[in-house]
Design a protein around this motif. Sequence first.
Motif, mmCIF file in Angstrom:
data_model
loop_
_atom_site.group_PDB
_atom_site.id
_atom_site.type_symbol
_atom_site.label_atom_id
_atom_site.label_comp_id
_atom_site.label_asym_id
_atom_site.label_seq_id
_atom_site.Cartn_x
_atom_site.Cartn_y
_atom_site.Cartn_z
ATOM 1 N N TRP A 173 0.818 -1.216 0.000
ATOM 2 C CA TRP A 173 0.000 0.000 0.000
ATOM 3 C C TRP A 173 0.852 1.266 0.000
ATOM 4 O O TRP A 173 0.492 2.266 -0.606
ATOM 5 C CB TRP A 173 -0.941 -0.005 1.210
ATOM 6 N N PHE A 174 1.993 1.211 0.680
ATOM 7 C CA PHE A 174 2.878 2.389 0.699
ATOM 8 C C PHE A 174 3.395 2.664 -0.718
ATOM 9 O O PHE A 174 3.510 3.794 -1.149
ATOM 10 C CB PHE A 174 4.065 2.167 1.641
ATOM 11 N N TRP A 175 3.723 1.582 -1.396
ATOM 12 C CA TRP A 175 4.215 1.716 -2.774
ATOM 13 C C TRP A 175 3.141 2.337 -3.656
ATOM 14 O O TRP A 175 3.407 3.229 -4.454
ATOM 15 C CB TRP A 175 4.614 0.326 -3.291
ATOM 16 N N ARG A 176 1.892 1.886 -3.480
ATOM 17 C CA ARG A 176 0.805 2.416 -4.325
ATOM 18 C C ARG A 176 0.585 3.896 -4.039
ATOM 19 O O ARG A 176 0.351 4.704 -4.944
ATOM 20 C CB ARG A 176 -0.467 1.613 -4.096
ATOM 21 N N TRP A 212 1.089 7.044 -6.684
ATOM 22 C CA TRP A 212 0.019 8.035 -6.842
ATOM 23 C C TRP A 212 0.563 9.432 -6.529
ATOM 24 O O TRP A 212 0.397 10.369 -7.306
ATOM 25 C CB TRP A 212 -1.144 7.669 -5.906
ATOM 26 N N ALA A 213 1.253 9.542 -5.358
ATOM 27 C CA ALA A 213 1.718 10.866 -4.911
ATOM 28 C C ALA A 213 2.798 11.412 -5.835
ATOM 29 O O ALA A 213 2.808 12.610 -6.143
ATOM 30 C CB ALA A 213 2.249 10.766 -3.477
ATOM 31 N N SER A 214 3.695 10.542 -6.326
ATOM 32 C CA SER A 214 4.794 11.077 -7.132
ATOM 33 C C SER A 214 4.292 11.621 -8.461
ATOM 34 O O SER A 214 4.858 12.578 -8.986
ATOM 35 C CB SER A 214 5.915 10.057 -7.313
ATOM 36 N N SER A 215 3.194 11.055 -8.989
ATOM 37 C CA SER A 215 2.680 11.621 -10.239
ATOM 38 C C SER A 215 2.047 12.993 -9.966
ATOM 39 O O SER A 215 2.113 13.886 -10.800
ATOM 40 C CB SER A 215 1.677 10.684 -10.897
ATOM 41 N N VAL A 244 13.631 4.871 0.560
ATOM 42 C CA VAL A 244 12.847 6.093 0.373
ATOM 43 C C VAL A 244 12.140 6.071 -0.980
ATOM 44 O O VAL A 244 10.950 6.355 -1.085
ATOM 45 C CB VAL A 244 13.750 7.337 0.484
ATOM 46 N N LEU A 245 12.895 5.711 -2.023
ATOM 47 C CA LEU A 245 12.350 5.799 -3.383
ATOM 48 C C LEU A 245 11.760 4.486 -3.883
ATOM 49 O O LEU A 245 11.263 4.427 -5.005
ATOM 50 C CB LEU A 245 13.461 6.245 -4.348
ATOM 51 N N PHE A 246 11.808 3.437 -3.069
ATOM 52 C CA PHE A 246 11.271 2.124 -3.450
ATOM 53 C C PHE A 246 11.990 1.532 -4.659
ATOM 54 O O PHE A 246 11.508 0.573 -5.256
ATOM 55 C CB PHE A 246 9.765 2.199 -3.777
ATOM 56 N N GLU A 247 13.142 2.115 -5.034
ATOM 57 C CA GLU A 247 13.775 1.657 -6.283
ATOM 58 C C GLU A 247 14.585 0.386 -6.094
ATOM 59 O O GLU A 247 15.037 0.084 -4.986
ATOM 60 C CB GLU A 247 14.733 2.736 -6.792
ATOM 61 N N LEU A 248 14.806 -0.303 -7.220
ATOM 62 C CA LEU A 248 15.782 -1.390 -7.252
ATOM 63 C C LEU A 248 17.160 -0.755 -7.353
ATOM 64 O O LEU A 248 17.350 0.188 -8.131
ATOM 65 C CB LEU A 248 15.621 -2.205 -8.534
#
Length: 226
Positions: free
Chosen positions: A161-164, A168-171, A216-220
Amino acid sequence: MTVKPRIVQTESTFCRKEWVDQYDEIARRSMTPLFRHFARGVRKAGLARGWILEIGSGSGRLFLALAAGKSTDFKFVGIDVSRGMARKALENTREAGVPVHFPQASGGNLPFRDSCIDLVISTSSLHMWSDPVGVLNEVYRVLKPGGTCLIRDGRRLPENWFWRLFVWASSRIRGMDGRQRKAWQGAIAAGYTVAEARELLGRSHLQDWSVGTDRVLFELVIEARK
Ligand SMILES: C[S@@+](CC[C@H](N)C(=O)[O-])C[C@H]1O[C@@H](n2cnc3c(N)ncnc32)[C@H](O)[C@@H]1O
């Protein structure tokens, strides 16, 4: 828990000039902190000189962050399958007075001899590569022995849910319109999970590698050494 499958994106997404211009506008407006974050990672890896190659260099703005570092002595080259992106990147780096070569090429067929690059980098591009293992093998080929590879890309994590919320927020933060938001969500849906990225690296010639995540950025975050 079952993981939703990847929805593949094509490499030719940036074939139209208006999409190149729109992407560059978003990159200019809102991605500078991400590029600076990446550049800090390069400095932390103890690299201060030599040839840096970016795969999927887009409109070239990561080079501006890399060139802004103190006491660095890098030579830059960026390749991209999109001719329009390569043109835009040349325009942006020239304007900023940062010398970079931008041959139009695919990561799967790098126009460089063996063992000539000190650092290969890539950001937000891995999810588009039609043959990711082929690109990783090319990375291995062109890296000097002891050379490093740093790859970052969005991670697919639809169950979280945090990722979703993050997607949403970053867009919203980036002020995207409807089409751009769809493209961003498409890019994220095409991203790899950590397990999938490990599987790709395991099939490549690279041996000394790790796959982690940016909290923080959820990135790989992929790091490899030749
Ligand atoms: C989302 S953009 C990211 C651009 C840039 N790295 C940035 O962070 O702003 C992804 C780029 O990768 C390029 N690309 C996709 N597949 C590629 C491949 N196999 N080889 C080289 N470039 C590729 C696309 O044309 C596009 O310019």
